[in-house]
Design a protein around this motif. Structure first.
Motif, PDB file in Angstrom:
ATOM      1  N   LEU A   1      14.937  -5.982  19.983  1.00 56.64           N
ATOM      2  CA  LEU A   1      14.550  -5.654  18.613  1.00 56.64           C
ATOM      3  C   LEU A   1      14.552  -4.143  18.399  1.00 56.64           C
ATOM      4  O   LEU A   1      14.053  -3.384  19.234  1.00 56.64           O
ATOM      5  CB  LEU A   1      13.154  -6.207  18.325  1.00 56.64           C
ATOM      6  N   PHE A   2      15.076  -3.728  17.264  1.00 60.51           N
ATOM      7  CA  PHE A   2      15.071  -2.329  16.839  1.00 60.51           C
ATOM      8  C   PHE A   2      14.159  -2.177  15.633  1.00 60.51           C
ATOM      9  O   PHE A   2      14.221  -2.975  14.689  1.00 60.51           O
ATOM     10  CB  PHE A   2      16.490  -1.888  16.468  1.00 60.51           C
ATOM     11  N   ILE A   3      13.304  -1.151  15.655  1.00 66.54           N
ATOM     12  CA  ILE A   3      12.454  -0.816  14.515  1.00 66.54           C
ATOM     13  C   ILE A   3      12.478   0.701  14.346  1.00 66.54           C
ATOM     14  O   ILE A   3      12.266   1.439  15.311  1.00 66.54           O
ATOM     15  CB  ILE A   3      10.994  -1.280  14.706  1.00 66.54           C
ATOM     16  N   ALA A   4      12.739   1.147  13.139  1.00 68.17           N
ATOM     17  CA  ALA A   4      12.693   2.575  12.843  1.00 68.17           C
ATOM     18  C   ALA A   4      11.954   2.801  11.540  1.00 68.17           C
ATOM     19  O   ALA A   4      12.150   2.062  10.569  1.00 68.17           O
ATOM     20  CB  ALA A   4      14.095   3.157  12.749  1.00 68.17           C
ATOM     21  N   SER A   5      11.109   3.812  11.513  1.00 70.60           N
ATOM     22  CA  SER A   5      10.412   4.198  10.292  1.00 70.60           C
ATOM     23  C   SER A   5      10.589   5.695  10.071  1.00 70.60           C
ATOM     24  O   SER A   5      10.535   6.472  11.031  1.00 70.60           O
ATOM     25  CB  SER A   5       8.913   3.870  10.379  1.00 70.60           C
ATOM     26  N   PHE A   6      10.785   6.075   8.818  1.00 69.04           N
ATOM     27  CA  PHE A   6      10.926   7.495   8.487  1.00 69.04           C
ATOM     28  C   PHE A   6      10.753   7.687   6.983  1.00 69.04           C
ATOM     29  O   PHE A   6      10.838   6.724   6.213  1.00 69.04           O
ATOM     30  CB  PHE A   6      12.285   8.034   8.950  1.00 69.04           C
ATOM     31  N   PRO A   7      10.498   8.923   6.538  1.00 70.55           N
ATOM     32  CA  PRO A   7      10.339   9.176   5.109  1.00 70.55           C
ATOM     33  C   PRO A   7      11.584   8.788   4.332  1.00 70.55           C
ATOM     34  O   PRO A   7      12.710   9.017   4.789  1.00 70.55           O
ATOM     35  CB  PRO A   7      10.082  10.689   5.051  1.00 70.55           C
ATOM     36  N   ALA A   8      11.365   8.208   3.153  1.00 72.02           N
ATOM     37  CA  ALA A   8      12.466   7.640   2.380  1.00 72.02           C
ATOM     38  C   ALA A   8      12.548   8.232   0.989  1.00 72.02           C
ATOM     39  O   ALA A   8      11.679   9.009   0.558  1.00 72.02           O
ATOM     40  CB  ALA A   8      12.284   6.125   2.293  1.00 72.02           C
ATOM     41  N   ALA A   9      13.595   7.833   0.283  1.00 70.30           N
ATOM     42  CA  ALA A   9      13.792   8.263  -1.095  1.00 70.30           C
ATOM     43  C   ALA A   9      12.560   7.931  -1.928  1.00 70.30           C
ATOM     44  O   ALA A   9      11.968   6.862  -1.786  1.00 70.30           O
ATOM     45  CB  ALA A   9      15.022   7.574  -1.675  1.00 70.30           C
ATOM     46  N   GLY A  10      12.186   8.856  -2.774  1.00 70.73           N
ATOM     47  CA  GLY A  10      10.980   8.707  -3.585  1.00 70.73           C
ATOM     48  C   GLY A  10       9.805   9.479  -3.035  1.00 70.73           C
ATOM     49  O   GLY A  10       8.767   9.586  -3.707  1.00 70.73           O
ATOM     50  N   SER A  11       9.959  10.045  -1.837  1.00 66.57           N
ATOM     51  CA  SER A  11       8.884  10.842  -1.256  1.00 66.57           C
ATOM     52  C   SER A  11       8.787  12.206  -1.945  1.00 66.57           C
ATOM     53  O   SER A  11       9.773  12.748  -2.457  1.00 66.57           O
ATOM     54  CB  SER A  11       9.135  11.075   0.237  1.00 66.57           C
TER      55      SER A  11
ATOM     56  N   ALA B   1      12.118   1.668  19.375  1.00 65.00           N
ATOM     57  CA  ALA B   1      11.373   2.047  18.174  1.00 65.00           C
ATOM     58  C   ALA B   1      11.511   3.548  17.960  1.00 65.00           C
ATOM     59  O   ALA B   1      11.282   4.345  18.877  1.00 65.00           O
ATOM     60  CB  ALA B   1       9.898   1.676  18.316  1.00 65.00           C
ATOM     61  N   SER B   2      11.905   3.912  16.753  1.00 62.69           N
ATOM     62  CA  SER B   2      12.075   5.314  16.379  1.00 62.69           C
ATOM     63  C   SER B   2      11.080   5.641  15.279  1.00 62.69           C
ATOM     64  O   SER B   2      11.022   4.956  14.251  1.00 62.69           O
ATOM     65  CB  SER B   2      13.506   5.567  15.891  1.00 62.69           C
ATOM     66  N   LEU B   3      10.316   6.703  15.475  1.00 59.48           N
ATOM     67  CA  LEU B   3       9.219   7.048  14.565  1.00 59.48           C
ATOM     68  C   LEU B   3       9.446   8.425  13.932  1.00 59.48           C
ATOM     69  O   LEU B   3       9.306   9.462  14.591  1.00 59.48           O
ATOM     70  CB  LEU B   3       7.888   7.051  15.333  1.00 59.48           C
ATOM     71  N   GLY B   4       9.836   8.429  12.668  1.00 53.54           N
ATOM     72  CA  GLY B   4       9.898   9.667  11.905  1.00 53.54           C
ATOM     73  C   GLY B   4      10.959  10.652  12.332  1.00 53.54           C
ATOM     74  O   GLY B   4      10.760  11.862  12.172  1.00 53.54           O
ATOM     75  N   THR B   5      12.093  10.169  12.848  1.00 55.01           N
ATOM     76  CA  THR B   5      13.128  11.106  13.291  1.00 55.01           C
ATOM     77  C   THR B   5      14.488  10.882  12.635  1.00 55.01           C
ATOM     78  O   THR B   5      15.247  11.831  12.457  1.00 55.01           O
ATOM     79  CB  THR B   5      13.313  11.034  14.822  1.00 55.01           C
ATOM     80  N   LEU B   6      14.819   9.658  12.283  1.00 56.08           N
ATOM     81  CA  LEU B   6      16.183   9.367  11.855  1.00 56.08           C
ATOM     82  C   LEU B   6      16.522   9.860  10.451  1.00 56.08           C
ATOM     83  O   LEU B   6      17.691   9.811  10.048  1.00 56.08           O
ATOM     84  CB  LEU B   6      16.459   7.861  11.958  1.00 56.08           C
ATOM     85  N   ASP B   7      15.544  10.345   9.723  1.00 56.30           N
ATOM     86  CA  ASP B   7      15.825  10.847   8.372  1.00 56.30           C
ATOM     87  C   ASP B   7      16.549  12.190   8.392  1.00 56.30           C
ATOM     88  O   ASP B   7      17.069  12.624   7.362  1.00 56.30           O
ATOM     89  CB  ASP B   7      14.531  10.973   7.564  1.00 56.30           C
ATOM     90  N   THR B   8      16.605  12.866   9.540  1.00 55.12           N
ATOM     91  CA  THR B   8      17.229  14.194   9.586  1.00 55.12           C
ATOM     92  C   THR B   8      18.355  14.276  10.613  1.00 55.12           C
ATOM     93  O   THR B   8      18.617  15.342  11.164  1.00 55.12           O
ATOM     94  CB  THR B   8      16.173  15.285   9.863  1.00 55.12           C
ATOM     95  N   VAL B   9      19.012  13.150  10.887  1.00 55.47           N
ATOM     96  CA  VAL B   9      20.235  13.196  11.695  1.00 55.47           C
ATOM     97  C   VAL B   9      21.430  13.221  10.749  1.00 55.47           C
ATOM     98  O   VAL B   9      21.396  12.634   9.667  1.00 55.47           O
ATOM     99  CB  VAL B   9      20.338  12.001  12.665  1.00 55.47           C
ATOM    100  N   ASN B  10      22.481  13.903  11.144  1.00 58.55           N
ATOM    101  CA  ASN B  10      23.663  13.984  10.286  1.00 58.55           C
ATOM    102  C   ASN B  10      24.474  12.695  10.305  1.00 58.55           C
ATOM    103  O   ASN B  10      25.036  12.304   9.291  1.00 58.55           O
ATOM    104  CB  ASN B  10      24.536  15.165  10.722  1.00 58.55           C
ATOM    105  N   ASP B  11      24.541  12.057  11.456  1.00 60.03           N
ATOM    106  CA  ASP B  11      25.324  10.816  11.595  1.00 60.03           C
ATOM    107  C   ASP B  11      24.362   9.642  11.771  1.00 60.03           C
ATOM    108  O   ASP B  11      24.171   9.151  12.888  1.00 60.03           O
ATOM    109  CB  ASP B  11      26.263  10.947  12.795  1.00 60.03           C
ATOM    110  N   LEU B  12      23.768   9.197  10.680  1.00 63.13           N
ATOM    111  CA  LEU B  12      22.806   8.098  10.769  1.00 63.13           C
ATOM    112  C   LEU B  12      23.473   6.795  11.214  1.00 63.13           C
ATOM    113  O   LEU B  12      22.914   6.096  12.072  1.00 63.13           O
ATOM    114  CB  LEU B  12      22.080   7.923   9.434  1.00 63.13           C
TER     115      LEU B  12
END
Length: 252
Positions: free
Chosen positions: A129-139, A102-113
């Motif tokens: 199971l993989f779960i990731a959450s981060f700020p998205a388009a529209g924020s 689980a990744s929380l709020g980090t993957l939005d700022t990696v260069n190689d997503l």
């Protein structure tokens, strides 16, 4: 043919520094943590809905240990890592065999997503199971308009490009996850001042980490930003919107 080098959108050193500052600011008892709390609540709900009870979990960005505590209460063995403290999300992980990543709020700022997602999948055991959450388009629509007003006729890069639901779903498929799901939800947060919103963003690690960041706001530009923010208010509060994208999938 050699693999393509991903574009350098974000500055890794700047990103790490922003997260280290966030870790310090989060020590305050009244530090804002509503975005991370929402992400953690969502992960717990998804695990319950899917009836997935992990035995070995890897958590990225669980800075308060809240998700760790919830999983350990069910008997899980939990490993936690933090990008600000040296964990490399864009390199193969030094461990594997997890049934939850689980990744929380980090993957939005990696260069190689795409690469980061592949490393997440490879850290899972089959059936994991993989779960990731981060700020998205529209924020941050208000902040975007405020920055445009502040820069007037010379707009600068200040707000991050963000992933939307469609792109998120395509990335999950591209990186080999089974039963991929991408969905978004929003949080509306009211602020009394422009300074309060910036302070909240800073305390949650959401300030500018662009490799080609714009120049600091001068006095006149800052005054325009404050005026534009106030003009967007109603009853003394300006409502900002945060979109949170959640990506999930399984390793088969």
């Amino acid at each position: 043919m050699p693999p393509e080098t991903p574009p350098r959108i974000f500055a890794p050193d700047r990103r790490a520094a922003v997260r280290r500052r966030m870790l310090n600011l989060q020590q305050a008892p009244d530090a804002p943590r509503y975005l991370l709390d929402d992400m953690i609540e969502d992960v717990v709900e998804r695990l319950a809905f899917l009836r997935h009870r992990p035995q070995r979990a890897l958590l990225v960005g669980d800075i308060h240990g809240s998700l760790q505590a919830a999983l350990e209460a069910t008997g899980a063995q939990v490993t936690t890592v933090e990008p600000a403290l040296g964990f490399q999300e864009e390199a193969p992980y030094p461990f594997s065999g997890f049934d939850l990543v689980a990744s929380l709020g980090t993957l939005d700022t990696v260069n190689d997503l795409p690469g980061a997602l592949i490393h997440c999948r490879q850290a899972l055991e089959p059936g994991g199971l993989f779960i990731a959450s981060f700020p998205a388009a529209g924020s941050l629509p208000v902040l975007r308009s405020v920055m445009l007003a502040a820069d007037a006729d010379r707009p600068a890069a200040r707000i991050h490009p963000l992933v939307d639901v469609r792109a998120g779903a395509q990335l999950l498929q591209r990186t080999g996850f089974t039963d991929p799901v991408a969905d978004a939800r929003h949080l509306a947060v009211a602020f009394r001042s422009f300074g309060r919103e910036i302070a909240d963003l800073r305390a949650q690690g959401l300030t500018n980490v662009l490799a080609d960041a714009g120049p600091p706001l001068g006095k006149a530009a800052l005054e325009r930003a404050i005026d534009a923010f106030s003009a967007a208010s109603k009853d003394g509060r300006t409502v900002e919107r945060f979109e949170i994208l959640t990506l999930s999938g399984w390793r088969r």
